[in-house]
Motif scaffolding. Sequence first.
Motif, PDB file in Angstrom:
ATOM      1  N   GLU A  43       0.829  -1.211   0.000  1.00 67.60           N
ATOM      2  CA  GLU A  43       0.000   0.000   0.000  1.00 67.60           C
ATOM      3  C   GLU A  43       0.860   1.257   0.000  1.00 67.60           C
ATOM      4  O   GLU A  43       0.564   2.227  -0.713  1.00 67.60           O
ATOM      5  CB  GLU A  43      -0.943  -0.024   1.199  1.00 67.60           C
ATOM      6  CG  GLU A  43      -2.005  -1.115   1.098  1.00 67.60           C
ATOM      7  CD  GLU A  43      -3.010  -1.058   2.231  1.00 67.60           C
ATOM      8  OE1 GLU A  43      -2.980  -0.103   3.025  1.00 67.60           O
ATOM      9  OE2 GLU A  43      -3.838  -2.000   2.326  1.00 67.60           O
ATOM     10  N   ARG A  46       2.349   2.384  -3.509  1.00 71.46           N
ATOM     11  CA  ARG A  46       1.500   2.876  -4.604  1.00 71.46           C
ATOM     12  C   ARG A  46       1.816   4.326  -4.972  1.00 71.46           C
ATOM     13  O   ARG A  46       1.929   4.677  -6.150  1.00 71.46           O
ATOM     14  CB  ARG A  46       0.022   2.751  -4.223  1.00 71.46           C
ATOM     15  CG  ARG A  46      -0.478   1.323  -4.150  1.00 71.46           C
ATOM     16  CD  ARG A  46      -1.841   1.259  -3.479  1.00 71.46           C
ATOM     17  NE  ARG A  46      -2.375  -0.097  -3.448  1.00 71.46           N
ATOM     18  CZ  ARG A  46      -3.355  -0.479  -2.620  1.00 71.46           C
ATOM     19  NH1 ARG A  46      -3.887   0.409  -1.765  1.00 71.46           N
ATOM     20  NH2 ARG A  46      -3.787  -1.722  -2.649  1.00 71.46           N
ATOM     21  N   PHE A  72      -5.375  -6.390  -3.146  1.00 74.35           N
ATOM     22  CA  PHE A  72      -4.630  -5.186  -3.498  1.00 74.35           C
ATOM     23  C   PHE A  72      -4.946  -4.628  -4.875  1.00 74.35           C
ATOM     24  O   PHE A  72      -4.678  -3.455  -5.144  1.00 74.35           O
ATOM     25  CB  PHE A  72      -3.126  -5.479  -3.419  1.00 74.35           C
ATOM     26  CG  PHE A  72      -2.661  -5.916  -2.062  1.00 74.35           C
ATOM     27  CD1 PHE A  72      -2.520  -5.004  -1.033  1.00 74.35           C
ATOM     28  CD2 PHE A  72      -2.375  -7.250  -1.815  1.00 74.35           C
ATOM     29  CE1 PHE A  72      -2.094  -5.408   0.225  1.00 74.35           C
ATOM     30  CE2 PHE A  72      -1.938  -7.668  -0.567  1.00 74.35           C
ATOM     31  CZ  PHE A  72      -1.812  -6.741   0.463  1.00 74.35           C
TER      32      PHE A  72
END
Length: 297
Positions: A43, A46, A72
């Motif tokens: 996460e 990104r 995800f």
Amino acid sequence: MPLNRSFLFAPGNVARRVEKALTLDADVVIVDLEDSVAVSEKEATRKPVAEALARPRKGRGYVRVNAPSTAFCYGDLVATLHKGVDGVLLPKVESAADLHAIDWLMAALERERGIAEGSIDLMPQIETAAGVQRVDRVLQARNLRPYRATWRVQRVAFGAADYSYELGLSPTLDEPELADARARIVLSSRAAGLENPIDSPWFHFKETDAFARALERSRRGGFQGRLCVHPDQIAPVNRAYLPSEEELARAERIVAAFKEAEARGAAAIQVDGQMIDYPVVHRAQTLIDSMREARKA
């Protein structure tokens, strides 16, 4: 049509490797959110991936998101797609439904963000037992979808590592154990009206002679390019998926001789001791065209 020879992976959570990759001669750099990024960092990675793909670069820029079956994938696409992204590599595709769902989401994000619909490429990676077994139906997704939109899938990629793991294969350097899967992906791609596919990465960095043989087999076997996992692979890959000077000269002789024969009303001739008719001429012209594209790049 842009060249699709070398697709270089760069781990999205290693900034220096991403920055270097974007300056290299790869036709495409794939900034990775999948296998090279630990679950605990996915996460957080990104945002830097999205920022990297907004910066100037030499070639095109793709993001590899996580598989559709993971928690995800949705978040990866929402966080990274913008006008600077040329494409998405989608791993572990196993059904037409996978492509429909991701294509629909990408179209919605394009509309929401003012991006021309269908302009971001979607390249499925076929790398599981189910994906290879169902590859014909996967690649017919365009005709099976329940909605109308520009279809963004132009080609697929093969992933030998995951495929070998699932089947319990231990491929030798010349990889005869993978020949059937490769041939099936090439055949299914062309039957579905797609471009020739992109071949799997080569992980044996010190086996340069075996790599050269693998590249020759791959091109002759119907692949148009290769996924790369090291910058040193870019140059040999870029060379391998273009015709040699000898092949190019022969192709030019074939096209010139056939054009002259056609003017006389003939459609089957001999060049260099080989019978030449329309399929051979079309192949020769394709070789010439690919070299023209390379010289423009």
